[in-house]
Design a protein around this motif. Structure first.
Motif, PDB file in Angstrom:
ATOM      1  N   THR A  23       0.539  -1.384  -0.146  1.00  0.00           N
ATOM      2  CA  THR A  23      -0.289  -0.012   0.580  1.00  0.00           C
ATOM      3  C   THR A  23       0.924   1.632   0.131  1.00  0.00           C
ATOM      4  O   THR A  23       1.892   1.530   0.798  1.00  0.00           O
ATOM      5  N   LYS A  24       0.174   2.592  -0.550  1.00  0.00           N
ATOM      6  CA  LYS A  24       0.962   3.412  -0.692  1.00  0.00           C
ATOM      7  C   LYS A  24       0.809   4.092   1.189  1.00  0.00           C
ATOM      8  O   LYS A  24       0.397   3.590   1.677  1.00  0.00           O
ATOM      9  N   PRO A  25       2.094   5.227   1.164  1.00  0.00           N
ATOM     10  CA  PRO A  25       2.279   5.551   2.697  1.00  0.00           C
ATOM     11  C   PRO A  25       1.596   6.402   2.761  1.00  0.00           C
ATOM     12  O   PRO A  25       0.571   6.653   2.297  1.00  0.00           O
TER      13      PRO A  25
ATOM     14  N   LYS B 101       2.306  -0.932  10.140  1.00  0.00           N
ATOM     15  CA  LYS B 101       1.569  -0.155   9.078  1.00  0.00           C
ATOM     16  C   LYS B 101       0.293  -0.218   9.366  1.00  0.00           C
ATOM     17  O   LYS B 101       0.047   0.496   9.078  1.00  0.00           O
TER      18      LYS B 101
END
Length: 104
Positions: free
Chosen positions: A2-4, A91
């Motif tokens: 996933t993108k940050p 995360k």
């Protein structure tokens, strides 16, 4: 992968985790206005629920503390997870908290 999270959301998630113990103490003291205590209770419950959706109960508190203090794997008290697993769980927790607080 996933993108940050956006930087501001990342900082907000860290900040609400860092402030969790203060809100908990204020809830226990019960001296603030009822609306404030209610807000604190809802916020802490959302954080707890978000973390519980990603982690085993045995280390939810430590993950929250690590997020709030920006503690990484090398300094974490969670020594029974591999570095990759720890980072993935942390995360996932940050994303879950951001979603629970309607930040993303």
């Amino acid at each position: 992968m996933t993108k940050p999270l956006p930087a501001g959301v990342e900082r907000t998630v860290r900040g609400v985790c860092e402030d969790y113990p203060r809100r908990k103490r204020e809830i226990e003291r019960g001296t603030l206005p009822p609306e404030t205590i209610g807000h604190y209770m809802i916020m802490n419950a959302k954080i707890d629920s978000a973390i519980a959706s990603c982690c085993e109960e045995s280390f939810c508190e430590e993950i929250r503390e690590d997020i709030g203090s920006q503690t990484g794997y090398d300094r974490s008290r969670i020594t029974f997870l591999s570095a990759g697993t720890y980072k993935a769980r942390k995360k996932a927790c940050k994303i879950a908290i951001a979603k629970a607080l309607n930040l993303i």
